[in-house]
Structure formats: C-alpha cells, structure tokens
Design a protein around this motif. Structure first.
Motif, PDB file in Angstrom:
ATOM      1  N   LEU A   4      24.159  36.719  44.222  1.00  0.00           N
ATOM      2  CA  LEU A   4      25.555  36.858  44.631  1.00  0.00           C
ATOM      3  C   LEU A   4      25.837  36.153  45.953  1.00  0.00           C
ATOM      4  CD1 LEU A   4      26.165  40.561  43.625  1.00  0.00           C
ATOM      5  CD2 LEU A   4      27.365  38.578  42.710  1.00  0.00           C
ATOM      6  N   LYS A   7      25.453  31.865  44.644  1.00  0.00           N
ATOM      7  CA  LYS A   7      26.097  31.266  43.470  1.00  0.00           C
ATOM      8  C   LYS A   7      27.595  31.527  43.450  1.00  0.00           C
ATOM      9  CE  LYS A   7      22.030  31.030  40.683  1.00  0.00           C
ATOM     10  NZ  LYS A   7      21.464  31.076  39.376  1.00  0.00           N
ATOM     11  N   LYS A   9      30.945  33.026  42.313  1.00  0.00           N
ATOM     12  CA  LYS A   9      31.157  34.381  41.817  1.00  0.00           C
ATOM     13  C   LYS A   9      32.627  34.750  41.894  1.00  0.00           C
ATOM     14  CE  LYS A   9      30.045  36.043  46.392  1.00  0.00           C
ATOM     15  NZ  LYS A   9      29.630  34.748  46.882  1.00  0.00           N
ATOM     16  N   SER A  16      36.775  39.655  37.591  1.00  0.00           N
ATOM     17  CA  SER A  16      35.537  39.767  36.813  1.00  0.00           C
ATOM     18  C   SER A  16      35.850  39.948  35.337  1.00  0.00           C
ATOM     19  CB  SER A  16      34.695  40.935  37.325  1.00  0.00           C
ATOM     20  OG  SER A  16      34.315  40.715  38.663  1.00  0.00           O
ATOM     21  N   ALA A  25      31.453  34.122  32.651  1.00  0.00           N
ATOM     22  CA  ALA A  25      30.528  34.958  33.413  1.00  0.00           C
ATOM     23  C   ALA A  25      29.107  34.831  32.877  1.00  0.00           C
ATOM     24  CB  ALA A  25      30.962  36.415  33.363  1.00  0.00           C
ATOM     25  N   CYS A  66      28.075  40.606  47.995  1.00  0.00           N
ATOM     26  CA  CYS A  66      29.084  39.579  47.696  1.00  0.00           C
ATOM     27  C   CYS A  66      29.604  38.888  48.957  1.00  0.00           C
ATOM     28  CB  CYS A  66      30.256  40.197  46.944  1.00  0.00           C
ATOM     29  SG  CYS A  66      29.851  40.692  45.266  1.00  0.00           S
ATOM     30  N   ALA A  75      31.552  42.798  40.043  1.00  0.00           N
ATOM     31  CA  ALA A  75      31.542  41.384  40.406  1.00  0.00           C
ATOM     32  C   ALA A  75      30.844  40.629  39.271  1.00  0.00           C
ATOM     33  CB  ALA A  75      30.802  41.162  41.726  1.00  0.00           C
ATOM     34  N   ILE A  77      28.787  36.707  38.408  1.00  0.00           N
ATOM     35  CA  ILE A  77      28.352  35.355  38.743  1.00  0.00           C
ATOM     36  C   ILE A  77      28.845  34.441  37.635  1.00  0.00           C
ATOM     37  CG2 ILE A  77      26.355  33.823  38.963  1.00  0.00           C
ATOM     38  CD1 ILE A  77      24.881  36.125  40.286  1.00  0.00           C
TER      39      ILE A  77
END
Length: 81
Positions: A4, A7, A9, A16, A25, A66, A75, A77
């Motif tokens: 997190l 990358k 996100k 999300s 995702a 995050c 969350a 990625i």
C-alpha cells in the motif's frame, strides 16, 4: 500491507468499490474493526469479482499503511496497466 505504501491504490469505500466493479483492483484490504454494514457487502463484492481480500487489524492501521492521517475501512491496490 507494505504494498500500500508503494503501489497505486484507492482508499475508501466508494473508490475501492468502483475499482473492484471495474476490474481494476488487484487486491483489496479491509480493516478488522470496520462496520459490518461496510465490511460484509464489500467482502461479497470482492468474492464475486474474484479479488483477493487481505485484512488489517484496524481502521487506524489501514489508514497509516495507505499514508493518510485518518483511519479507513477499505482500500484496494490497482492493477498495473
């Protein structure tokens, strides 16, 4: 959860959920203390979409991972494109 920090996100339920629905995702994260009204539907959505779910101990821990100063319930990625 170290991913997190490095990358691409999205943070929070609205973004999300959209990433999971859109197939963007790679992996989703849910805080262990997230409200069940948030947690259960998001878990189901991830299962339907085939997105792996990992769990953080708390909203505070997930927010910190995050890179934000407040807690967050979920969350994700994003897939590399």
């Amino acid at each position: 959860m170290d991913e997190l920090k490095t990358k691409s996100k999205v943070v929070g339920l609205k973004q999300s959920r959209k990433a999971v629905k859109d197939g963007a995702a790679a992996v989703a994260f849910i805080a262990g203390d997230a409200d069940m009204k948030v947690r259960q539907p998001f878990e189901s959505l991830c299962a339907e979409a085939g997105v792996k779910v990992e769990y953080a101990e708390s909203c505070a821990e997930l927010g910190k991972a995050c890179g934000i100063e407040v807690g967050c319930a979920v969350a994700a990625i994003l897939l590399s494109r």
